[in-house]
Write a protein that holds these residues in place. Structure first.
Motif, short mmCIF file in Angstrom:
data_model
loop_
_atom_site.label_atom_id
_atom_site.label_comp_id
_atom_site.label_asym_id
_atom_site.label_seq_id
_atom_site.Cartn_x
_atom_site.Cartn_y
_atom_site.Cartn_z
N PRO A 35 0.63 -1.23 -0.06
CA PRO A 35 0.03 -0.01 0.15
C PRO A 35 0.86 1.20 0.11
O PRO A 35 2.06 1.35 0.58
CB PRO A 35 -0.78 -0.24 1.42
N LEU A 83 -5.21 -0.06 -4.67
CA LEU A 83 -4.19 0.58 -3.82
C LEU A 83 -3.55 -0.56 -2.80
O LEU A 83 -3.14 0.14 -1.56
CB LEU A 83 -5.07 1.63 -2.83
N THR A 244 -5.15 10.36 0.13
CA THR A 244 -6.06 9.25 -0.32
C THR A 244 -6.75 9.65 -1.75
O THR A 244 -6.95 8.91 -2.46
CB THR A 244 -7.21 8.88 0.72
N GLU A 247 -4.05 9.61 -4.56
CA GLU A 247 -3.99 7.98 -4.80
C GLU A 247 -4.92 7.51 -5.55
O GLU A 247 -5.10 6.84 -6.55
CB GLU A 247 -3.52 7.32 -3.77
#
Length: 286
Positions: A35, A83, A244, A247
């Motif tokens: 991750p 992810l 987040t 990503e």
């Protein structure tokens, strides 16, 4: 699309339940990757916690086994997988979702949230899909509603809060300024409740996003009166400054490039967003 709608029809009762708390459907995290998001980025380390309002079949709804399913659930699971995270869906009513992502209770809102500049000032948004508002009417269209102007003076049922509700209120301002009668906007907790009011003759129409009309019109009781109202991108939502969000925008761009996103949209009859899939905190550039 027929296969999806048939499956959703078998679980219509579950889909009408009000989302009021965790009813998560999760998946295991991949083991063959690392991750890029850690404990400081996520509500729970190793997990992408995703808020959705599962009252919108076939986009997101609760099936007969109690699981949250639908196009946006498929999308959220694929995002988490790319992810290298476990996906965990929290089924929660819409008006609690933005405060929840702002406070870090969940990492992402995945519920068909329309992109608006005002909303983009409070949370980071990643546009990825395009929808419009549609108005369903009883079969045969007894009130002859076929244009936006025909909505003036009519009673329209809608789930609130939400983009559809805001769209009707904005139309009422236009009608009022033009000296036309305004709509009587009846608000309901869920779309299913709005369509029940339409079925019972308590409303002349029901407003909903265009991709969902086929579900509620499948038994022939309703048809589309007006479509394509206030066409706008939909977005995933994140806390401001969220890593987040960056990503997720990255993997969504990859998903569009490798064909996963177009194939998913085609399966569910949804239009994709044509602009750059990136994090935005203000008005979208044309």
């Amino acid at each position: 699309m027929r296969r999806i709608l048939a499956a959703a029809a078998a679980t219509a009762l579950a889909a009408t339940l009000t989302a009021c708390g965790p009813g998560s459907d999760d998946t295991a995290a991949p083991t063959d990757c690392t991750p890029t998001l850690g404990s400081s980025d996520l509500a729970e380390e190793g997990t992408l916690t995703i808020a959705t309002n599962a009252t919108l079949p076939p986009m997101q709804y609760v099936d007969e086994s109690g699981k949250v399913v639908g196009m946006r659930v498929d999308l959220g699971k694929e995002i988490a997988n790319r992810l290298c995270l476990r996906a965990d869906f929290v089924n929660i009513e819409f008006d609690a979702q933005i405060p929840g992502v702002q406070s870090g209770r969940w990492d992402m809102i995945d519920t068909g949230m329309f992109y608006t500049p005002a909303r983009a000032e409070t949370i980071s948004l990643v546009p990825y899909e395009v929808q419009a508002v549609s108005v369903s009417v009883p079969a045969g269209n007894p009130e002859s509603i076929s244009s936006v102007d025909d909505l003036a003076g009519k009673t329209i049922a809608v789930e609130a809060p939400g983009y559809e509700f805001d769209t009707l209120n904005a139309l009422n301002e236009t009608f009022s300024a033009a000296g036309k009668p305004t709509m009587n906007v009846q608000t309901f907790k869920t779309n299913a409740d709005a369509y029940q009011a339409l079925s019972a003759g308590q409303a002349d129409g029901a407003a909903i996003v265009s991709s969902v009309t086929s579900f509620y019109q499948k038994d022939g009781r309703f048809e589309t009166g007006v479509d394509g109202i206030n066409n706008s991108p939909l977005a995933l939502g994140f806390s401001q400054g969220s890593k987040t969000a960056v990503e997720v925008a990255r993997v969504l761009t990859d998903m569009r490039a490798d064909g996963y996103l177009p194939a998913l949209f085609e399966e569910y009859g949804v239009d994709g967003y044509d602009g750059d899939i990136s994090v935005s905190t203000g008005p979208l550039q044309p």
